[in-house]
Design a protein around this motif. Structure first.
Motif, PDB file in Angstrom:
ATOM      1  N   TYR A   1     -59.462   3.310 -43.555  1.00 47.05           N
ATOM      2  CA  TYR A   1     -60.123   3.232 -44.862  1.00 47.05           C
ATOM      3  C   TYR A   1     -60.845   1.912 -45.146  1.00 47.05           C
ATOM      4  CZ  TYR A   1     -57.507   7.478 -45.648  1.00 47.05           C
ATOM      5  OH  TYR A   1     -57.002   8.752 -45.533  1.00 47.05           O
TER       6      TYR A   1
ATOM      7  N   ASN B   1     -60.787  -0.421 -54.556  1.00 44.01           N
ATOM      8  CA  ASN B   1     -59.472  -1.015 -54.779  1.00 44.01           C
ATOM      9  C   ASN B   1     -59.639  -2.338 -55.504  1.00 44.01           C
ATOM     10  OD1 ASN B   1     -57.103   0.400 -53.940  1.00 44.01           O
ATOM     11  ND2 ASN B   1     -57.770   0.223 -51.808  1.00 44.01           N
TER      12      ASN B   1
ATOM     13  N   THR C   1     -51.568   6.417 -53.950  1.00 44.89           N
ATOM     14  CA  THR C   1     -52.091   6.185 -52.610  1.00 44.89           C
ATOM     15  C   THR C   1     -52.014   4.706 -52.215  1.00 44.89           C
ATOM     16  OG1 THR C   1     -54.316   6.061 -53.574  1.00 44.89           O
ATOM     17  CG2 THR C   1     -53.632   8.175 -52.650  1.00 44.89           C
TER      18      THR C   1
ATOM     19  N   GLU D   1     -63.068  11.455 -41.975  1.00 51.86           N
ATOM     20  CA  GLU D   1     -61.712  10.957 -42.206  1.00 51.86           C
ATOM     21  C   GLU D   1     -60.734  11.532 -41.185  1.00 51.86           C
ATOM     22  OE1 GLU D   1     -58.489  10.511 -45.874  1.00 51.86           O
ATOM     23  OE2 GLU D   1     -60.153  11.917 -46.037  1.00 51.86           O
TER      24      GLU D   1
ATOM     25  N   GLN E   1     -55.147  16.745 -54.529  1.00 52.12           N
ATOM     26  CA  GLN E   1     -56.449  16.095 -54.389  1.00 52.12           C
ATOM     27  C   GLN E   1     -57.402  16.506 -55.510  1.00 52.12           C
ATOM     28  OE1 GLN E   1     -59.182  17.429 -51.149  1.00 52.12           O
ATOM     29  NE2 GLN E   1     -58.925  15.339 -50.393  1.00 52.12           N
TER      30      GLN E   1
ATOM     31  N   TYR F   1     -65.845   0.662 -42.408  1.00 52.40           N
ATOM     32  CA  TYR F   1     -66.902   0.282 -43.348  1.00 52.40           C
ATOM     33  C   TYR F   1     -67.402  -1.130 -43.043  1.00 52.40           C
ATOM     34  CZ  TYR F   1     -65.394   4.464 -45.757  1.00 52.40           C
ATOM     35  OH  TYR F   1     -65.079   5.770 -46.053  1.00 52.40           O
TER      36      TYR F   1
ATOM     37  N   HIS G   1     -64.715   4.355 -51.709  1.00 49.98           N
ATOM     38  CA  HIS G   1     -63.308   4.042 -51.954  1.00 49.98           C
ATOM     39  C   HIS G   1     -63.305   2.701 -52.695  1.00 49.98           C
ATOM     40  CE1 HIS G   1     -62.056   7.045 -48.947  1.00 49.98           C
ATOM     41  NE2 HIS G   1     -62.990   6.537 -48.164  1.00 49.98           N
TER      42      HIS G   1
ATOM     43  N   HIS H   1     -70.337   8.510 -50.553  1.00 51.25           N
ATOM     44  CA  HIS H   1     -68.948   8.482 -50.995  1.00 51.25           C
ATOM     45  C   HIS H   1     -68.464   7.043 -51.091  1.00 51.25           C
ATOM     46  CE1 HIS H   1     -67.922   8.186 -46.598  1.00 51.25           C
ATOM     47  NE2 HIS H   1     -66.950   7.428 -47.074  1.00 51.25           N
TER      48      HIS H   1
ATOM     49  N   LEU I   1     -66.300  11.229 -54.573  1.00 50.84           N
ATOM     50  CA  LEU I   1     -65.103  10.469 -54.223  1.00 50.84           C
ATOM     51  C   LEU I   1     -63.924  11.423 -54.290  1.00 50.84           C
ATOM     52  CD1 LEU I   1     -63.285   9.856 -57.055  1.00 50.84           C
ATOM     53  CD2 LEU I   1     -65.305   8.455 -57.512  1.00 50.84           C
ATOM     54  N   GLN I   2     -62.829  11.016 -53.680  1.00 51.03           N
ATOM     55  CA  GLN I   2     -61.617  11.823 -53.731  1.00 51.03           C
ATOM     56  C   GLN I   2     -60.441  10.955 -54.141  1.00 51.03           C
ATOM     57  OE1 GLN I   2     -61.959  13.691 -49.758  1.00 51.03           O
ATOM     58  NE2 GLN I   2     -62.182  15.642 -50.827  1.00 51.03           N
ATOM     59  N   THR I   3     -59.746  11.393 -55.172  1.00 46.57           N
ATOM     60  CA  THR I   3     -58.562  10.705 -55.663  1.00 46.57           C
ATOM     61  C   THR I   3     -57.469  11.753 -55.782  1.00 46.57           C
ATOM     62  OG1 THR I   3     -57.710   9.271 -57.429  1.00 46.57           O
ATOM     63  CG2 THR I   3     -59.289  10.976 -58.085  1.00 46.57           C
TER      64      THR I   3
END
Length: 212
Positions: free
Chosen positions: A41, A134, A27, A78, A205, A45, A132, A130, A166-168
């Protein structure tokens, strides 16, 4: 290394970091247009829930960040953020994004014909928060990712959240192992992510949850 909350003075540097963090991951970039991806993304926030946004700093420079939300039900979804970005940046008229969304449409139709699920948003009151995360190359192996996750989970728990999700993607095995080490467990099916490709193959996912 320092883990601290986001401040408005971080905005420009954080946007630059977001473009290069996550290099090599499935991603890393969705459709090759960093500005619109940040509008989905990262920017919401910074604008709507800056208290749930944390940064890792080393030698005065940002090396990682975590964009989180304590109550996902009170945050723009989203799908809504993607729709807004498509309109704002006229993505269907840009070659890279147009190819991505065209491929996504074909993937979705194919999945429906085979009666297979496709990736989507996750909503469950047991895990309303939730995140994200990085981290740039120079931040890997420094403990920055662990510290960012821990800081956000403490923040969410203090706000009264009962759990976090979370989603990866399944194919990002490094990320999956990391999240498992941080106490997250796989939850539910592993549907196709329409449009996204990694090393020439389709990706799936993975939703992961953790009680607080």
């Amino acid at each position: 290394m320092e883990i601290r909350g986001f401040t408005e003075s971080d905005r420009d540097e954080l946007r630059v970091l977001a473009r290069r963090a996550g290099a090599g991951a499935p991603t890393e970039s969705l459709w090759g247009h960093p500005e619109s991806e940040a509008a989905i993304y990262l920017d919401p926030y910074m604008d709507l829930e800056p208290r749930s946004l944390f940064v890792a700093v080393r030698d005065g420079a940002l090396i990682g960040y975590l964009a989180g939300c304590v109550d996902s039900a009170a945050f723009p979804g989203e799908d809504q953020r993607i729709d807004e970005a498509i309109r704002r940046y006229r993505l269907i008229f840009r070659r890279g994004p147009a190819a991505f969304f065209g491929r996504a449409a074909l993937d979705t139709v194919g999945a429906k014909l085979r009666r297979l699920p496709t990736a989507g948003e996750f909503t469950d009151p047991r895990w309303p928060s939730h995140l994200h995360i990085n981290v740039a190359d120079e931040g890997r192996g420094t403990g920055a990712a662990d510290a960012l996750i821990s800081r956000f989970l403490e923040h969410a728990a203090a706000a009264g959240s009962p759990g976090c999700h979370l989603q990866t993607v399944v194919e990002n095995t490094r990320a999956v192992r990391f999240f498992e080490r941080m106490g997250f467990a796989a939850h539910g099916a592993e549907p196709l992510v329409p449009g996204l490709r990694y090393r020439g193959g389709r990706v799936h996912q993975r939703t992961m949850v953790r009680a607080l």
